[in-house]
Design an enzyme around this catalytic site. Structure first.
Site, PDB file in Angstrom:
ATOM      1  N   LYS A 133       0.804  -1.241  -0.091  1.00 17.67           N
ATOM      2  CA  LYS A 133      -0.447   0.042  -0.120  1.00 17.67           C
ATOM      3  C   LYS A 133       0.656   1.782   0.294  1.00 17.67           C
ATOM      4  O   LYS A 133       2.142   1.231   0.225  1.00 17.67           O
ATOM      5  CB  LYS A 133      -0.688   0.257   1.107  1.00 17.67           C
ATOM      6  CG  LYS A 133       0.341   0.241   2.462  1.00 17.67           C
ATOM      7  CD  LYS A 133      -1.105  -0.208   3.845  1.00 17.67           C
ATOM      8  CE  LYS A 133      -0.208  -0.127   4.861  1.00 17.67           C
ATOM      9  NZ  LYS A 133      -0.998   0.163   5.812  1.00 17.67           N
ATOM     10  N   TYR A 137      13.982  30.229   7.359  1.00 16.77           N
ATOM     11  CA  TYR A 137      12.824  31.597   7.673  1.00 16.77           C
ATOM     12  C   TYR A 137      12.546  31.186   9.592  1.00 16.77           C
ATOM     13  O   TYR A 137      12.461  30.401  10.054  1.00 16.77           O
ATOM     14  CB  TYR A 137      11.351  30.180   7.082  1.00 16.77           C
ATOM     15  CG  TYR A 137      10.467  30.406   5.981  1.00 16.77           C
ATOM     16  CD1 TYR A 137      10.954  31.963   5.707  1.00 16.77           C
ATOM     17  CD2 TYR A 137      11.030  29.329   5.434  1.00 16.77           C
ATOM     18  CE1 TYR A 137      10.213  31.695   3.755  1.00 16.77           C
ATOM     19  CE2 TYR A 137      10.591  29.387   3.742  1.00 16.77           C
ATOM     20  CZ  TYR A 137      10.183  31.053   3.521  1.00 16.77           C
ATOM     21  OH  TYR A 137       9.738  30.855   1.661  1.00 16.77           O
TER      22      TYR A 137
HETATM   23  C1  LIG Z   1      -3.988  -4.398   7.929  1.00 16.85           C
HETATM   24  C2  LIG Z   1      -2.436  -4.045   7.702  1.00 16.85           C
HETATM   25  N1  LIG Z   1      -2.136  -5.533   7.552  1.00 16.85           N
HETATM   26  C3  LIG Z   1      -0.203  -5.271   7.547  1.00 16.85           C
HETATM   27  C4  LIG Z   1       0.201  -3.862   8.056  1.00 16.85           C
HETATM   28  C5  LIG Z   1       1.642  -4.389   7.807  1.00 16.85           C
HETATM   29  O1  LIG Z   1       2.320  -3.190   8.870  1.00 16.85           O
HETATM   30  P1  LIG Z   1       4.158  -3.534   9.193  1.00 16.85           P
HETATM   31  O2  LIG Z   1       4.664  -2.755   8.129  1.00 16.85           O
HETATM   32  O3  LIG Z   1       4.102  -3.229  10.459  1.00 16.85           O
HETATM   33  O4  LIG Z   1       4.486  -4.722   8.640  1.00 16.85           O
HETATM   34  C6  LIG Z   1      -0.470  -2.654   8.077  1.00 16.85           C
HETATM   35  C7  LIG Z   1       0.129  -1.437   7.547  1.00 16.85           C
HETATM   36  O5  LIG Z   1      -0.279  -0.077   8.074  1.00 16.85           O
HETATM   37  C8  LIG Z   1      -2.063  -2.877   8.017  1.00 16.85           C
HETATM   38  O6  LIG Z   1      -2.887  -1.873   7.664  1.00 16.85           O
END
Ligand SMILES: Cc1ncc(COP(=O)(O)O)c(C=O)c1O
Length: 371
Positions: free
Chosen positions: A34, A261
């Protein structure tokens, strides 16, 4: 190659991190890609993760899943933040697995699937203690729902404190997960894929593996929490990204000159200042203080406030750095440079927030790191 700033992403390091994590946990790995793969580039990272042994991809948004499909990615994809009102027909027709966490969402997915005369593949998200996504108040309603046109492929939940191994809440969440899964079994729903662990749990909590782990930050070679879990190196991970930028300008500045700034800082001696060609529009946090850049084997800390396109560092009076030189903003730390953890700390945040903030003006370059 950019003339100003670039994010070098070492995809072979990423594949190796995935292979290592998979070997250590010995269950299926879902690679979390993501937010443009935590800033590292969605499509390229997805294929490197699959190459490293991940068998699933995980995203928050439907559009992220669709982008993967449009780019020819055929692996199973789970999208878990697809709200009611989304284009479920499109999702189902692209063979995207959907996380479901409300009765409203479940019914919409079911009717979209009915229209298509198909079954939608869903993963039921249960709230075991994070009190964010997943079924909680609607749990009993779910148990009496009609699951028409739904193939329940998975059940999952998310840890709130896995980055604090040994915390009781982690044990409680595992127990609650098992209990809620057993309740589903009682109504004849026994999804083949059960997943709870994120990176931290994958690294430190074998009891949380079930049939699959969801790995995000660790795959990028970053520690989930430097304080409670140690550095990337201590965890056997290779940081995948190196952010570098050019020195736009180097200038001699006398003692007691205000910088930037708000004149929030003054030079403490006669010194050389370097103007780095990146700013908060590129993801450098405006409040960052205590991190900086690495050039000619030396760290040079930020002085003054970060601006939109540039920030100023104190190179020291004897620096040989020149305008046009490339400098490392963060890397794996092995040569003495700042890391994403340092930048997190310097901006009252964490490495998780630093990498996806790297802005669209910074090209991602897929090469091994250059020092
Ligand atoms: C539902 C879910 N699963 C897994 C992860 C992965 O987490 P991490 O980056 O701590 O492995 C996330 C990330 O926030 C998440 O929202």
């Amino acid at each position: 190659m950019s003339d100003r700033a670039e994010f070098l992403v070492d995809l072979s390091a990423l594949s190796k991190n995935v292979s290592k994590l998979k070997e250590d946990c010995a269950v299926e790995v879902l690679a979390v890609v993501k937010a443009d793969a935590y800033g590292h580039g969605l499509v390229r990272v997805a294929s490197a993760a699959l190459k490293g042994g991940a068998s699933w991809l995980g995203v928050a948004l439907l559009e992220e899943a669709l982008t993967l499909r449009e780019n020819g990615v055929e692996a199973p994809i789970l999208a878990w933040l697809v709200s009611p009102g989304s284009d479920f027909e499109l999702a189902i027709s692209r063979n995207i697995d959907l996380g479901v966490s409300s009765i409203k969402g479940l019914r919409e997915i079911s009717s979209a699937a009915k229209k298509l005369e198909k079954n939608a593949r869903v993963h039921i998200e249960i709230d075991t203690g994070m009190t964010r996504g997943g079924f909680l108040d609607e749990w009993n309603n779910l148990l009496s729902e009609d699951f028409a046109n739904l193939e329940v492929v998975g059940v999952f939940s998310h840890f709130a404190r896995a980055d604090e191994p040994g915390e009781k809440q982690n044990v409680d969440q595992v127990q609650k997960f098992k209990y809620m899964v057993s309740e589903l079994e009682k109504i004849g729903i026994n999804p083949p894929i059960k997943h709870l662990a994120n990176s931290a749990a994958t690294l430190k909590d074998k009891d949380s593996y079930f049939t699959m782990v969801r790995v995000g930050i660790a795959m990028y070679g970053l520690t989930p929490d430097v304080t409670h879990m140690g550095t990337s190196k201590e965890l056997g991970l290779r940081p995948v990204g190196q952010l570098r930028a050019k020195l736009h300008l180097v200038k001699d500045v006398p003692k007691d000159f205000p910088v930037g700034y708000g004149a929030s800082a003054y030079t403490s001696t006669d010194t050389k200042l370097g103007v780095v060609a990146m700013g908060y529009a590129d993801g450098i946090p405006r409040i960052a203080q205590g991190a900086g850049i690495f050039v000619n084997g030396m760290k040079a800390p930020i002085i003054g406030r970060v601006s939109m396109d540039q920030f100023v560092v104190d190179l020291g009076a004897h620096s040989k750095a020149q305008s046009g030189d490339w400098v490392i903003v963060f890397g794996d730390g092995s040569h003495g440079e700042y890391t994403a953890d340092d930048w997190g700390r310097a901006s009252s945040s964490i490495n998780y927030e630093i990498v996806p903030r790297i802005g669209p003006r910074v090209p991602r370059i897929y090469e091994p790191h250059v020092y």
